[in-house]
Design an enzyme around this catalytic site. Sequence first.
Site, PDB file in Angstrom:
ATOM      1  N   LYS A 102      39.090  50.580  37.153  1.00 31.49           N
ATOM      2  CA  LYS A 102      39.603  51.128  35.901  1.00 31.49           C
ATOM      3  C   LYS A 102      40.613  52.242  36.132  1.00 31.49           C
ATOM      4  O   LYS A 102      41.556  52.411  35.373  1.00 31.49           O
ATOM      5  CB  LYS A 102      38.438  51.663  35.063  1.00 31.49           C
ATOM      6  CG  LYS A 102      38.904  52.110  33.723  1.00 31.49           C
ATOM      7  CD  LYS A 102      37.892  51.898  32.665  1.00 31.49           C
ATOM      8  CE  LYS A 102      38.504  52.096  31.304  1.00 31.49           C
ATOM      9  NZ  LYS A 102      39.386  50.988  30.910  1.00 31.49           N
ATOM     10  N   TRP A 138      36.253  51.064  46.139  1.00 33.67           N
ATOM     11  CA  TRP A 138      37.262  50.026  45.885  1.00 33.67           C
ATOM     12  C   TRP A 138      38.089  49.998  47.160  1.00 33.67           C
ATOM     13  O   TRP A 138      38.772  50.966  47.490  1.00 33.67           O
ATOM     14  CB  TRP A 138      38.114  50.402  44.679  1.00 33.67           C
ATOM     15  CG  TRP A 138      39.060  49.323  44.256  1.00 33.67           C
ATOM     16  CD1 TRP A 138      38.809  48.289  43.403  1.00 33.67           C
ATOM     17  CD2 TRP A 138      40.426  49.173  44.659  1.00 33.67           C
ATOM     18  NE1 TRP A 138      39.918  47.506  43.263  1.00 33.67           N
ATOM     19  CE2 TRP A 138      40.933  48.017  44.019  1.00 33.67           C
ATOM     20  CE3 TRP A 138      41.278  49.893  45.508  1.00 33.67           C
ATOM     21  CZ2 TRP A 138      42.242  47.568  44.192  1.00 33.67           C
ATOM     22  CZ3 TRP A 138      42.578  49.435  45.670  1.00 33.67           C
ATOM     23  CH2 TRP A 138      43.048  48.296  45.019  1.00 33.67           C
ATOM     24  N   GLU A 159      42.578  39.289  33.371  1.00 32.39           N
ATOM     25  CA  GLU A 159      41.742  40.323  33.991  1.00 32.39           C
ATOM     26  C   GLU A 159      40.276  39.917  34.046  1.00 32.39           C
ATOM     27  O   GLU A 159      39.616  40.122  35.052  1.00 32.39           O
ATOM     28  CB  GLU A 159      41.797  41.621  33.157  1.00 32.39           C
ATOM     29  CG  GLU A 159      42.954  42.521  33.429  1.00 32.39           C
ATOM     30  CD  GLU A 159      42.922  43.757  32.547  1.00 32.39           C
ATOM     31  OE1 GLU A 159      43.133  44.846  33.079  1.00 32.39           O
ATOM     32  OE2 GLU A 159      42.689  43.652  31.320  1.00 32.39           O
ATOM     33  N   CYS A 190      37.414  54.059  43.710  1.00 31.77           N
ATOM     34  CA  CYS A 190      36.315  54.764  44.349  1.00 31.77           C
ATOM     35  C   CYS A 190      35.821  55.888  43.439  1.00 31.77           C
ATOM     36  O   CYS A 190      36.607  56.571  42.801  1.00 31.77           O
ATOM     37  CB  CYS A 190      36.674  55.378  45.691  1.00 31.77           C
ATOM     38  SG  CYS A 190      37.245  54.194  46.897  1.00 31.77           S
ATOM     39  N   ARG A 200      35.040  52.477  38.675  1.00 28.09           N
ATOM     40  CA  ARG A 200      36.130  52.879  39.566  1.00 28.09           C
ATOM     41  C   ARG A 200      36.232  51.995  40.812  1.00 28.09           C
ATOM     42  O   ARG A 200      37.181  52.120  41.586  1.00 28.09           O
ATOM     43  CB  ARG A 200      35.942  54.334  40.003  1.00 28.09           C
ATOM     44  CG  ARG A 200      35.913  55.298  38.867  1.00 28.09           C
ATOM     45  CD  ARG A 200      35.656  56.688  39.367  1.00 28.09           C
ATOM     46  NE  ARG A 200      36.788  57.200  40.113  1.00 28.09           N
ATOM     47  CZ  ARG A 200      37.811  57.850  39.578  1.00 28.09           C
ATOM     48  NH1 ARG A 200      37.843  58.078  38.292  1.00 28.09           N
ATOM     49  NH2 ARG A 200      38.793  58.278  40.332  1.00 28.09           N
ATOM     50  N   GLU A 239      49.808  41.829  26.309  1.00 28.26           N
ATOM     51  CA  GLU A 239      48.482  42.447  26.422  1.00 28.26           C
ATOM     52  C   GLU A 239      47.378  41.391  26.287  1.00 28.26           C
ATOM     53  O   GLU A 239      46.375  41.429  27.010  1.00 28.26           O
ATOM     54  CB  GLU A 239      48.347  43.564  25.376  1.00 28.26           C
ATOM     55  CG  GLU A 239      46.996  44.258  25.295  1.00 28.26           C
ATOM     56  CD  GLU A 239      46.543  44.913  26.594  1.00 28.26           C
ATOM     57  OE1 GLU A 239      47.325  45.046  27.542  1.00 28.26           O
ATOM     58  OE2 GLU A 239      45.342  45.250  26.666  1.00 28.26           O
ATOM     59  N   LYS A 263      44.588  40.652  29.142  1.00 26.25           N
ATOM     60  CA  LYS A 263      43.136  40.705  28.911  1.00 26.25           C
ATOM     61  C   LYS A 263      42.475  39.454  29.458  1.00 26.25           C
ATOM     62  O   LYS A 263      41.461  39.510  30.129  1.00 26.25           O
ATOM     63  CB  LYS A 263      42.798  40.811  27.412  1.00 26.25           C
ATOM     64  CG  LYS A 263      42.998  42.137  26.736  1.00 26.25           C
ATOM     65  CD  LYS A 263      42.093  43.231  27.182  1.00 26.25           C
ATOM     66  CE  LYS A 263      42.554  43.932  28.391  1.00 26.25           C
ATOM     67  NZ  LYS A 263      43.478  44.956  28.462  1.00 26.25           N
ATOM     68  N   ASN A 298      37.716  59.492  48.161  1.00 28.59           N
ATOM     69  CA  ASN A 298      38.462  58.653  47.213  1.00 28.59           C
ATOM     70  C   ASN A 298      39.937  58.971  47.438  1.00 28.59           C
ATOM     71  O   ASN A 298      40.350  60.106  47.272  1.00 28.59           O
ATOM     72  CB  ASN A 298      38.021  59.025  45.788  1.00 28.59           C
ATOM     73  CG  ASN A 298      38.986  58.562  44.708  1.00 28.59           C
ATOM     74  OD1 ASN A 298      39.111  59.194  43.670  1.00 28.59           O
ATOM     75  ND2 ASN A 298      39.669  57.472  44.923  1.00 28.59           N
ATOM     76  N   GLY A 299      40.699  57.973  47.859  1.00 27.71           N
ATOM     77  CA  GLY A 299      42.126  58.211  48.109  1.00 27.71           C
ATOM     78  C   GLY A 299      42.576  57.482  49.355  1.00 27.71           C
ATOM     79  O   GLY A 299      41.894  56.575  49.837  1.00 27.71           O
ATOM     80  N   HIS A 349      63.404  28.985  27.835  1.00 28.37           N
ATOM     81  CA  HIS A 349      64.094  29.232  29.096  1.00 28.37           C
ATOM     82  C   HIS A 349      63.157  29.093  30.290  1.00 28.37           C
ATOM     83  O   HIS A 349      63.342  29.764  31.302  1.00 28.37           O
ATOM     84  CB  HIS A 349      64.748  30.614  29.063  1.00 28.37           C
ATOM     85  CG  HIS A 349      65.723  30.749  27.945  1.00 28.37           C
ATOM     86  ND1 HIS A 349      66.953  30.130  27.960  1.00 28.37           N
ATOM     87  CD2 HIS A 349      65.624  31.365  26.736  1.00 28.37           C
ATOM     88  CE1 HIS A 349      67.582  30.387  26.816  1.00 28.37           C
ATOM     89  NE2 HIS A 349      66.790  31.133  26.056  1.00 28.37           N
TER      90      HIS A 349
HETATM   91  C1  G6P Z   1      44.131  49.793  35.756  1.00 29.07           C
HETATM   92  C2  G6P Z   1      43.176  49.413  34.644  1.00 29.07           C
HETATM   93  C3  G6P Z   1      43.966  49.041  33.398  1.00 29.07           C
HETATM   94  C4  G6P Z   1      44.892  50.182  32.989  1.00 29.07           C
HETATM   95  C5  G6P Z   1      45.799  50.602  34.144  1.00 29.07           C
HETATM   96  C6  G6P Z   1      46.514  51.904  33.829  1.00 29.07           C
HETATM   97  O1  G6P Z   1      44.849  48.679  36.157  1.00 29.07           O
HETATM   98  O2  G6P Z   1      42.364  48.335  35.048  1.00 29.07           O
HETATM   99  O3  G6P Z   1      43.074  48.773  32.338  1.00 29.07           O
HETATM  100  O4  G6P Z   1      45.670  49.787  31.906  1.00 29.07           O
HETATM  101  O5  G6P Z   1      45.037  50.830  35.325  1.00 29.07           O
HETATM  102  O6  G6P Z   1      45.549  52.917  33.718  1.00 29.07           O
HETATM  103  P1  G6P Z   1      45.710  54.234  32.884  1.00 29.07           P
HETATM  104  O7  G6P Z   1      44.414  54.952  33.052  1.00 29.07           O
HETATM  105  O8  G6P Z   1      46.852  54.984  33.499  1.00 29.07           O
HETATM  106  O9  G6P Z   1      45.995  53.862  31.482  1.00 29.07           O
END
Ligand code: G6P
Length: 613
Positions: free
Chosen positions: A608, A74, A493, A2, A27, A486, A490, A100-101, A509
């Site tokens: 994000k 969100w 996501e 949010c 957000r 990672e 990616k 937001n929260g 395994h």
């Molecule tokens: C969310 C974002 C990710 C990020 C993670 C941790 O899931 O979509 O891209 O890696 O939060 O966020 P931070 O701001 O703590 O790195």
Amino acid sequence: MCGIVGYIGKQEAYPILIRGLQRLEYRGYDSAGIALIHNENLNVYKAKGKVADLVRFAEQQDIHGTIGIAHTRWATHGEPNQVNAHPHYSQSEELALIHNGIIENYAVLKEGLKEQGYTFNSDTDTEVLIQLIEFVKKSNKVDLTKAVQLALNQVVGAYAIAVIEKDQPDTIVAARKGSPLVVGIGEDEFFLASDATPIVEFTNQVVYVGEEEIVTLRRGQELKIRTISDVEKTPEIKKLEMTLTQLEKGGYPHFMIKEIFEQPKTLSDSMRGRVNIEENNITLSGFIDNKEKFLNAKRIIITACGTSWHAGLIGKYAIEEFARIPVEVEYSSEFRYRKPVINKDDIVIPISQSGETADTLAAVELAKSKGAFIFGICNVVGASIPRNTDSGCYTHAGPEIGVASTKAFTAQVTVLTMLALMIGKEKGTLSEEQYLRTVHELGQIPDKIKIILEQNEAIAQFAKTFTYAQNFIYLGRGYNFPVALEGALKLKEISYIHAEGYPAAEMKHGPIALISQEMPVVVIATSAGMYDKVVSNIQEIKARKGKIISVITEGDVVVKNLSDYTISIPDTEECLVPLLAAIPLQLMAYHIAVVKGCDVDQPRNLAKSVTVE
Ligand code: G6P
């Protein structure tokens, strides 16, 4: 999670608020809404979906007014629909609130309010809060600031809120606990937002609202701050370093590809003033100021979420290799609740791009309460995590807007590598020769990334082949294992293709059972880092007809001949390979998602900045 934005001043609020929402859309983008006071009316407009959907609806209505608040959601409590969108009216429709929260005790509060005759339209915890504020205001006959304060004293949870009142067109009241909030101070005007991105084009003077503080923004008056427990505070005005061009796409179709391409520059920025290429030396002031702590540390605990956790794993490998200090890498969400052993001589390193991730912030609080030294690695300057640490190091990657983290990841790895090298050098656990060689190589990384980026077109071409895939496996060993994790993250996501990262040898395994000719397997098989072992793992995949996409070191024909597709990267020191190997995986995920028609910058269900646990 949010985004909230507010404006009060001389200008029309609507365009400022909408642009602010667009900047904060990373957000959350389940719904959006706006509240404006005009001609003694408090108008609230809301729409399911993105800010663009709100604009289509709102522009048919009265969008005038020089005071307003707006929200992009969100969803937590209640499905993403128009009714659950913010702002929420109070019962009398005299107040409107954005939030937001999460209000954790909303159910108890709601029951109490129902007994007082309050009814509810939505399923949200937020509507409970605005009803509570109205109830408190009416029953105590107090002004809005006082009502917010009294109500928040009854609330358990996390929030950044802003409230306006129909009969008070000169006032916005806002407050925060656990969720971020920034006030921008212009000339006879105030801006309010979850982060500074909606504010930067109007003013560079900001106040970061502190924990449990309530701010009252009154037209033509000074900013007033009181805590929830009623202590007056003096606003501390800070200067923003961010620029507007950093927040725009600059000719790229998406923020994500812009941010991938920015990496040669962002890594130079991360190293600027820290890596001296001529003298092959690193100076990290956060380390120097706390040298004894690092040299005496018995253990380092890294705590992070998502991509930042992957960076933390690479940090572990580097710190253990160079500094010989044991490192544990924890998911913040597990660490904060599982009663971990934390000692006074531990160093806890939270890593966070946003500096606002709720679980990482809570992990910091926990570690602090146990007396550990907290050294933060964050990207967003002035965010909650860096403000709650003892010391730290900014990554200086600049604002990252694409929801899938790219440049922030490589900047985190760069900072962790610099830290590992510095501790190792000072402790004497790293040879002078290796230190000099690695620092020299680190300085070459931005140019080497440029070489990889030249393969963008080729990667875009072969990416088309893989849009059919339902599953992907990513394999790597040593420093390249976190890169595999990672790379897989990616892809899932942004393209919604299921992908798993595995240590290459662990494939036997379990995951090997999945391999067939339909299964693309991405193998990071660079010459630095257990090359021969990885080649054997590739043979095992080949024998089962898996499709092999390999990331190899320039000039390697062995793996090239075993692979269906290869992307080559320049040679470097083993600990630096992740900084190069991550790039083609980012590009591949991006192009697969684009060909599949996915919303790359705002993938479904993600946000994000995860400011709820
Ligand atoms: C969310 C974002 C990710 C990020 C993670 C941790 O899931 O979509 O891209 O890696 O939060 O966020 P931070 O701001 O703590 O790195």
